[in-house]
Write a protein that holds these residues in place. Sequence first.
Motif, PDB file in Angstrom:
ATOM      1  N   VAL A   1      99.669 -32.146  13.225  1.00  0.00           N
ATOM      2  CA  VAL A   1     100.301 -31.615  11.877  1.00  0.00           C
ATOM      3  C   VAL A   1     101.094 -30.301  12.035  1.00  0.00           C
ATOM      4  N   VAL A   2     100.754 -29.633  13.040  1.00  0.00           N
ATOM      5  CA  VAL A   2     101.144 -28.286  13.520  1.00  0.00           C
ATOM      6  C   VAL A   2     102.680 -28.663  13.923  1.00  0.00           C
TER       7      VAL A   2
ATOM      8  N   SER B   1     107.211 -15.564  12.346  1.00  0.00           N
ATOM      9  CA  SER B   1     107.446 -16.808  12.285  1.00  0.00           C
ATOM     10  C   SER B   1     107.258 -17.450  13.747  1.00  0.00           C
TER      11      SER B   1
ATOM     12  N   HIS C   1     103.737 -33.524  19.739  1.00  0.00           N
ATOM     13  CA  HIS C   1     102.909 -34.201  18.733  1.00  0.00           C
ATOM     14  C   HIS C   1     101.892 -34.961  19.382  1.00  0.00           C
TER      15      HIS C   1
ATOM     16  N   GLU D   1     104.421 -31.358  13.422  1.00  0.00           N
ATOM     17  CA  GLU D   1     105.054 -31.931  12.155  1.00  0.00           C
ATOM     18  C   GLU D   1     105.790 -30.739  11.469  1.00  0.00           C
ATOM     19  N   ARG D   2     105.049 -29.557  11.298  1.00  0.00           N
ATOM     20  CA  ARG D   2     105.712 -28.451  10.368  1.00  0.00           C
ATOM     21  C   ARG D   2     106.586 -27.973  11.281  1.00  0.00           C
ATOM     22  N   LEU D   3     106.433 -27.622  12.703  1.00  0.00           N
ATOM     23  CA  LEU D   3     107.259 -27.047  13.328  1.00  0.00           C
ATOM     24  C   LEU D   3     108.466 -27.570  13.549  1.00  0.00           C
ATOM     25  N   THR D   4     108.408 -29.093  13.849  1.00  0.00           N
ATOM     26  CA  THR D   4     109.922 -29.672  14.065  1.00  0.00           C
ATOM     27  C   THR D   4     110.469 -30.411  12.802  1.00  0.00           C
ATOM     28  N   GLY D   5     109.618 -30.150  11.527  1.00  0.00           N
ATOM     29  CA  GLY D   5     109.997 -30.806  10.266  1.00  0.00           C
ATOM     30  C   GLY D   5     110.209 -32.406  10.391  1.00  0.00           C
ATOM     31  N   SER D   6     109.540 -33.071  11.226  1.00  0.00           N
ATOM     32  CA  SER D   6     109.543 -34.669  11.162  1.00  0.00           C
ATOM     33  C   SER D   6     108.125 -34.844  11.177  1.00  0.00           C
ATOM     34  N   VAL D   7     107.912 -35.958  10.614  1.00  0.00           N
ATOM     35  CA  VAL D   7     106.725 -36.521  10.130  1.00  0.00           C
ATOM     36  C   VAL D   7     106.566 -37.974  10.997  1.00  0.00           C
TER      37      VAL D   7
ATOM     38  N   THR E   1      97.211 -31.217  17.455  1.00  0.00           N
ATOM     39  CA  THR E   1      98.553 -30.555  17.170  1.00  0.00           C
ATOM     40  C   THR E   1      99.337 -31.295  16.313  1.00  0.00           C
TER      41      THR E   1
END
Length: 167
Positions: free
Chosen positions: A156-157, A141, A150, A159-165, A154
């Motif tokens: 989109v990566v 993981s 951000h 966003e996926r790691l932090t859960g925020s867009v 990086t």
Amino acid sequence: MDRDRFASISCSVARASGVVADPWALLVLRDLFLGLTRYDELRRDLGVATNVLADRLDRLVDAGLVVRAAYQQAPVRHEYRLTEAGHDLYGVVVALMAWGDRHLAPDGPPMLLVHDVCGHRTTPVVACDRCGGELTNDEVSVRPGPGGRHAPGTAVVAERLTGSVTG
């Protein structure tokens, strides 16, 4: 290709790729790991144009992976030695070799690795530094690290790691 642009991306894969993700650079590293240190040896082994080899060696020196030292003065001739950072790429090079042996060597591996400590033929694996288990994409993981952000390269990566867009 402008390799310097990768240095500003907040990703260690991008930054490392900007330095070594070139077939000639990787082959120079391979040869240095095999003990070839002199320009003439490298050129003869690789069969590469002198300007290409000189450029790759300059890049590896500039990146701090290799040091250049004169071994002869008249005419001046240099040998190339791996630095600690260069030696740290050994696992990367042999892991890439193992992948090539598995997927791109229909007649079998061109070189075999033998672990001098135990005397057995070996195939490199990427392993956990804590338990020794092999690291696979299905069993690892990823979490945000202190140097992540951000940014271009990086977005989109992050966003996926932090859960925020964002933007």
